[in-house]
Scaffold this motif. Structure first.
Motif, PDB file in Angstrom:
ATOM      1  N   ARG A  75       0.810  -1.232   0.000  1.00  0.00           N
ATOM      2  CA  ARG A  75       0.000   0.000   0.000  1.00  0.00           C
ATOM      3  C   ARG A  75       0.838   1.275   0.000  1.00  0.00           C
ATOM      4  O   ARG A  75       0.306   2.359  -0.222  1.00  0.00           O
ATOM      5  CB  ARG A  75      -0.925   0.007   1.215  1.00  0.00           C
ATOM      6  N   ASN A  76       2.122   1.167   0.242  1.00  0.00           N
ATOM      7  CA  ASN A  76       2.998   2.337   0.365  1.00  0.00           C
ATOM      8  C   ASN A  76       2.815   3.368  -0.743  1.00  0.00           C
ATOM      9  O   ASN A  76       2.665   4.553  -0.448  1.00  0.00           O
ATOM     10  CB  ASN A  76       4.455   1.880   0.487  1.00  0.00           C
ATOM     11  N   PRO A  77       2.824   2.986  -2.012  1.00  0.00           N
ATOM     12  CA  PRO A  77       2.694   4.012  -3.056  1.00  0.00           C
ATOM     13  C   PRO A  77       1.326   4.694  -3.071  1.00  0.00           C
ATOM     14  O   PRO A  77       1.195   5.794  -3.584  1.00  0.00           O
ATOM     15  CB  PRO A  77       2.898   3.250  -4.369  1.00  0.00           C
ATOM     16  N   TYR A  78       0.321   4.058  -2.490  1.00  0.00           N
ATOM     17  CA  TYR A  78      -1.041   4.578  -2.548  1.00  0.00           C
ATOM     18  C   TYR A  78      -1.396   5.448  -1.338  1.00  0.00           C
ATOM     19  O   TYR A  78      -2.476   6.003  -1.272  1.00  0.00           O
ATOM     20  CB  TYR A  78      -2.046   3.421  -2.648  1.00  0.00           C
ATOM     21  N   GLN A  79      -0.482   5.553  -0.362  1.00  0.00           N
ATOM     22  CA  GLN A  79      -0.796   6.224   0.892  1.00  0.00           C
ATOM     23  C   GLN A  79      -0.949   7.737   0.769  1.00  0.00           C
ATOM     24  O   GLN A  79      -1.553   8.353   1.630  1.00  0.00           O
ATOM     25  CB  GLN A  79       0.251   5.892   1.953  1.00  0.00           C
ATOM     26  N   LYS A  80      -0.426   8.326  -0.255  1.00  0.00           N
ATOM     27  CA  LYS A  80      -0.528   9.776  -0.400  1.00  0.00           C
ATOM     28  C   LYS A  80      -1.874  10.192  -0.977  1.00  0.00           C
ATOM     29  O   LYS A  80      -2.111  11.373  -1.198  1.00  0.00           O
ATOM     30  CB  LYS A  80       0.615  10.284  -1.280  1.00  0.00           C
ATOM     31  N   GLY A  81      -2.743   9.230  -1.232  1.00  0.00           N
ATOM     32  CA  GLY A  81      -4.070   9.530  -1.741  1.00  0.00           C
ATOM     33  C   GLY A  81      -4.112   9.772  -3.241  1.00  0.00           C
ATOM     34  O   GLY A  81      -5.151  10.076  -3.792  1.00  0.00           O
ATOM     35  N   GLU A  82      -2.977   9.634  -3.894  1.00  0.00           N
ATOM     36  CA  GLU A  82      -2.932   9.842  -5.342  1.00  0.00           C
ATOM     37  C   GLU A  82      -3.447   8.589  -6.044  1.00  0.00           C
ATOM     38  O   GLU A  82      -3.346   7.489  -5.524  1.00  0.00           O
ATOM     39  CB  GLU A  82      -1.489  10.078  -5.810  1.00  0.00           C
TER      40      GLU A  82
END
Length: 190
Positions: A75-82
């Motif tokens: 999930r790391n890449p998705y955590q910024k809400g982008e």
């Protein structure tokens, strides 16, 4: 005093998990005794039984910890809400291979021995669930079942992980992430 106690508990649990991992590299869980675990961890039996009733409970907590880390890594890449897509994903954002590398002994045991039978399926189910989260963000491509797409992607990533393990982690995690990104880009346009 409370913080000291918490550190001691964490230290004991880490020692027990490391001992179990070390023993699993040599034999199946059924062949491992609690006495072997505590001797390898250099703690007493009382410490073991203070935290766990059975060795299976220790294994379950260890697996749960690793799965939580797997989920966080994915999930790391998705955590910024982008909205992340193959087009704007970069190699440094892919953390799943870093996770596998950090837990190389665990994944090697899963892939190369019968010590933890059934865990491959558990990992693949978790990967499939993670993929479902991602594919549900997109409009369903005509004629493609999103559950099948998620399963396809999960098992493809698992296949890369297995091949990496079988090659004794010959490549770096960054190289594997780059390979995955390249494969995703190639298959997206074919």
């Amino acid at each position: 005093m409370d913080n000291y106690h918490d550190r001691r508990v964490r230290k004991s649990k880490i020692a027990l998990k490391n001992a179990l991992m070390s023993l699993l590299q040599q034999k199946n869980l059924q062949q491992i005794t609690v006495m072997e675990i505590v001797q390898t961890a250099d703690v007493n039996r009382g410490t073991f039984y203070k935290h766990y009733q059975y060795k299976e409970e220790l294994l379950e907590e260890m697996v749960d910890d690793i799965i939580v880390d797997l989920i966080d890594s994915y999930r790391n890449p998705y955590q910024k809400g982008e909205n992340i897509s193959v087009d704007n994903l970069n190699v440094s954002a892919i953390k799943i291979f870093d996770h596998v590398e950090n837990h190389a002994d665990f994944y090697t045991i899963i892939a190369k021995s019968n010590a933890l039978v059934g865990l491959q399926n558990q990992i693949c189910r978790q990967l499939t669930d993670l993929m479902k989260e991602v594919v549900q963000q997109y409009q369903e491509p005509e004629g493609i079942d999103l559950n099948l797409l998620a399963s396809y992607q999960a098992y493809a990533i698992w296949g890369l992980i297995i091949e990496w393990i079988n090659q004794n982690f010959k490549y770096s995690a960054a190289y594997m992430s780059n390979q995955l990104l390249t494969i995703l880009q190639l298959t997206r346009y074919s």
